[in-house]
Write a protein that holds these residues in place. Structure first.
Motif, PDB file in Angstrom:
ATOM      1  N   UNK A   4     -49.200 -15.837  66.070  1.00 44.61           N
ATOM      2  CA  UNK A   4     -48.934 -16.281  64.701  1.00 44.61           C
ATOM      3  C   UNK A   4     -48.097 -15.250  63.939  1.00 44.61           C
ATOM      4  N   UNK A   5     -47.679 -14.202  64.645  1.00 38.92           N
ATOM      5  CA  UNK A   5     -46.867 -13.161  64.022  1.00 38.92           C
ATOM      6  C   UNK A   5     -47.689 -11.946  63.657  1.00 38.92           C
ATOM      7  N   UNK A   6     -47.052 -10.991  62.995  1.00 40.35           N
ATOM      8  CA  UNK A   6     -47.719  -9.751  62.589  1.00 40.35           C
ATOM      9  C   UNK A   6     -48.566 -10.015  61.345  1.00 40.35           C
ATOM     10  N   UNK A   7     -49.861  -9.801  61.486  1.00 42.72           N
ATOM     11  CA  UNK A   7     -50.788 -10.131  60.404  1.00 42.72           C
ATOM     12  C   UNK A   7     -51.746  -8.962  60.165  1.00 42.72           C
ATOM     13  N   UNK A  30     -58.745 -17.935  55.520  1.00 44.35           N
ATOM     14  CA  UNK A  30     -58.169 -16.618  55.227  1.00 44.35           C
ATOM     15  C   UNK A  30     -56.645 -16.633  55.362  1.00 44.35           C
ATOM     16  N   UNK A  31     -56.160 -17.223  56.422  1.00 46.65           N
ATOM     17  CA  UNK A  31     -54.720 -17.201  56.690  1.00 46.65           C
ATOM     18  C   UNK A  31     -53.918 -18.038  55.703  1.00 46.65           C
ATOM     19  N   UNK A  32     -54.470 -19.151  55.264  1.00 42.80           N
ATOM     20  CA  UNK A  32     -53.688 -20.024  54.389  1.00 42.80           C
ATOM     21  C   UNK A  32     -53.439 -19.383  53.024  1.00 42.80           C
ATOM     22  N   UNK A  33     -54.235 -18.363  52.681  1.00 44.64           N
ATOM     23  CA  UNK A  33     -54.027 -17.661  51.412  1.00 44.64           C
ATOM     24  C   UNK A  33     -52.804 -16.759  51.463  1.00 44.64           C
ATOM     25  N   UNK A  34     -52.697 -15.948  52.525  1.00 43.97           N
ATOM     26  CA  UNK A  34     -51.638 -14.943  52.605  1.00 43.97           C
ATOM     27  C   UNK A  34     -50.580 -15.232  53.666  1.00 43.97           C
ATOM     28  N   UNK A  35     -50.917 -16.059  54.637  1.00 44.28           N
ATOM     29  CA  UNK A  35     -49.995 -16.313  55.745  1.00 44.28           C
ATOM     30  C   UNK A  35     -49.845 -17.804  56.020  1.00 44.28           C
ATOM     31  N   UNK A  36     -49.808 -18.596  54.963  1.00 43.94           N
ATOM     32  CA  UNK A  36     -49.661 -20.039  55.127  1.00 43.94           C
ATOM     33  C   UNK A  36     -48.392 -20.424  55.852  1.00 43.94           C
ATOM     34  N   UNK A  37     -47.324 -19.686  55.590  1.00 39.99           N
ATOM     35  CA  UNK A  37     -46.049 -19.981  56.253  1.00 39.99           C
ATOM     36  C   UNK A  37     -46.143 -19.796  57.764  1.00 39.99           C
ATOM     37  N   UNK A  38     -46.980 -18.839  58.186  1.00 41.56           N
ATOM     38  CA  UNK A  38     -47.145 -18.611  59.634  1.00 41.56           C
ATOM     39  C   UNK A  38     -47.821 -19.806  60.290  1.00 41.56           C
ATOM     40  N   UNK A  63     -46.039  -3.855  59.402  1.00 45.17           N
ATOM     41  CA  UNK A  63     -45.682  -2.440  59.387  1.00 45.17           C
ATOM     42  C   UNK A  63     -45.835  -1.799  58.011  1.00 45.17           C
ATOM     43  N   UNK A  64     -45.436  -2.491  56.960  1.00 47.05           N
ATOM     44  CA  UNK A  64     -45.523  -1.908  55.623  1.00 47.05           C
ATOM     45  C   UNK A  64     -46.965  -1.628  55.235  1.00 47.05           C
ATOM     46  N   UNK A  65     -47.858  -2.519  55.623  1.00 45.86           N
ATOM     47  CA  UNK A  65     -49.272  -2.332  55.300  1.00 45.86           C
ATOM     48  C   UNK A  65     -49.876  -1.220  56.155  1.00 45.86           C
ATOM     49  N   UNK A  66     -49.477  -1.141  57.432  1.00 51.56           N
ATOM     50  CA  UNK A  66     -49.958  -0.077  58.303  1.00 51.56           C
ATOM     51  C   UNK A  66     -49.533   1.292  57.777  1.00 51.56           C
ATOM     52  N   UNK A  67     -48.298   1.396  57.316  1.00 49.17           N
ATOM     53  CA  UNK A  67     -47.824   2.667  56.748  1.00 49.17           C
ATOM     54  C   UNK A  67     -48.594   3.027  55.488  1.00 49.17           C
ATOM     55  N   UNK A  90     -58.152 -19.158  67.695  1.00 52.57           N
ATOM     56  CA  UNK A  90     -58.602 -17.765  67.781  1.00 52.57           C
ATOM     57  C   UNK A  90     -57.832 -17.000  68.844  1.00 52.57           C
ATOM     58  N   UNK A  91     -57.590 -17.631  69.981  1.00 52.11           N
ATOM     59  CA  UNK A  91     -56.822 -16.986  71.055  1.00 52.11           C
ATOM     60  C   UNK A  91     -55.398 -16.672  70.603  1.00 52.11           C
ATOM     61  N   UNK A  92     -54.781 -17.604  69.899  1.00 54.42           N
ATOM     62  CA  UNK A  92     -53.399 -17.393  69.474  1.00 54.42           C
ATOM     63  C   UNK A  92     -53.310 -16.337  68.376  1.00 54.42           C
ATOM     64  N   UNK A  93     -54.298 -16.293  67.501  1.00 53.21           N
ATOM     65  CA  UNK A  93     -54.314 -15.240  66.486  1.00 53.21           C
ATOM     66  C   UNK A  93     -54.473 -13.877  67.140  1.00 53.21           C
ATOM     67  N   UNK A  94     -55.437 -13.757  68.029  1.00 50.76           N
ATOM     68  CA  UNK A  94     -55.702 -12.469  68.684  1.00 50.76           C
ATOM     69  C   UNK A  94     -54.539 -12.021  69.550  1.00 50.76           C
ATOM     70  N   UNK A  95     -53.805 -12.973  70.081  1.00 48.60           N
ATOM     71  CA  UNK A  95     -52.662 -12.633  70.930  1.00 48.60           C
ATOM     72  C   UNK A  95     -51.368 -12.391  70.169  1.00 48.60           C
TER      73      UNK A  95
END
Length: 280
Positions: free
Chosen positions: A272-275, A212-220, A65-69, A264-269
């Motif tokens: 993995x959380x809000x990314x 890509x994800x392990x850089x910014x969303x490794x915790x996810x 949300x913060x990035x979308x705003x 890929x399916x889980x990311x698109x769905x």
């Protein structure tokens, strides 16, 4: 990574959009809130020029949300308004008509001054494939007039759709551009399904997504797949995900096709959380 995908019907679509501009009062451009820059077709920018435009950041339930705003603040100007929506559950759609009326205030005042009361605002809906245009139109019309699907290129021809808001929408097929100058843009489109999976190497794509994800969303990744520590090498992390999910082929080797499709399916769905893959 070779990406060759520009179908001939998109050249026709580009021409139709340009010709249809004179029929509408504004352009409603739909983008993916997770990849706001990558899902902005530069062709639309050049074709629409000074036409009033509303940019709808769809799938905002999947983005941070913060990035979308921050994107909303970045893109809004005198001729452009920006709104985050979710075309599946209708979130944000009630704010579209007031935003359109604000954007077209001078034109609407001229219509009223001429004594026009039951005027209809006409908007052309544009966007890249699989960004949610048809779902948006169906929600606005409250029936399934536009064809929908999770495969790019479902809408094949333009059609007018009436809504109960005094707004008519001109649907157009999704349009991509002939050449990707930036591999990151191409990957973002592929990650989110805007480019057909059939023309991509799914295993390469999944590996790029892990990178890509392990850089910014490794915790996810760690939380979703119950992994204690991530490795520096993306391929090793993809192996860890495969082992946690049982994507093992005969002989104990990693089933890369299976784990790649699953990831890929889980990311698109949104599992993995809000990314958000891009920031303004």
């Amino acid at each position: 990574m070779s990406i060759n995908w520009f179908p001939g019907h998109m050249t026709k679509t580009r021409r139709e959009i340009k010709e249809s501009l004179k029929l509408v009062d504004l352009v409603i451009e739909i983008r993916d809130a997770r990849i706001v820059k990558s899902s902005a077709n530069p062709e639309i920018e050049s074709i629409c020029k000074d036409k009033p435009r509303i940019i709808l950041l769809n799938k905002s339930d999947l983005s941070e949300q913060s990035i979308t705003k921050a994107w909303i603040n970045n893109l809004t100007n005198e001729n452009i308004r920006v709104l985050q929506i979710n075309s599946l559950n209708g979130e944000g759609l009630k704010d579209i008509k007031p935003m359109i009326e604000d954007l077209l205030r001078e034109k609407i005042d001229r219509w009223k001054a001429k004594g026009l009361k039951n005027f209809v605002i006409r908007g052309m809906v544009v966007g890249i494939p699989n960004v949610g245009k048809s779902s948006f139109i169906n929600k606005m019309a409250k029936n399934n007039i536009a064809k929908t699907g999770d495969r790019p290129g479902v809408t094949k021809s333009k059609q007018w759709i009436k809504t109960k808001l005094g707004i008519e929408l001109l649907d157009t097929p999704g349009i991509l551009w002939p050449k990707f100058e930036d591999e990151e843009v191409a990957l973002n489109l592929a990650f989110t399904g805007a480019i057909k999976d059939e023309i991509m190497n799914t295993e390469d794509l999944a590996l790029k997504l892990v990178e890509r994800l392990q850089k910014d969303y490794g915790d996810r990744i760690k939380e979703r797949y119950k992994i204690d520590d991530l490795d520096e090498e993306p391929i090793n992390n993809l192996d860890l995900i495969a082992k946690k999910r049982g994507a093992i082929a005969s002989g104990g080797s990693i089933d890369y096709n299976r784990v790649s499709i699953m990831l890929l399916d889980e990311f698109r769905g949104g599992k993995l959380g809000k990314i958000s893959l891009e920031k303004p």
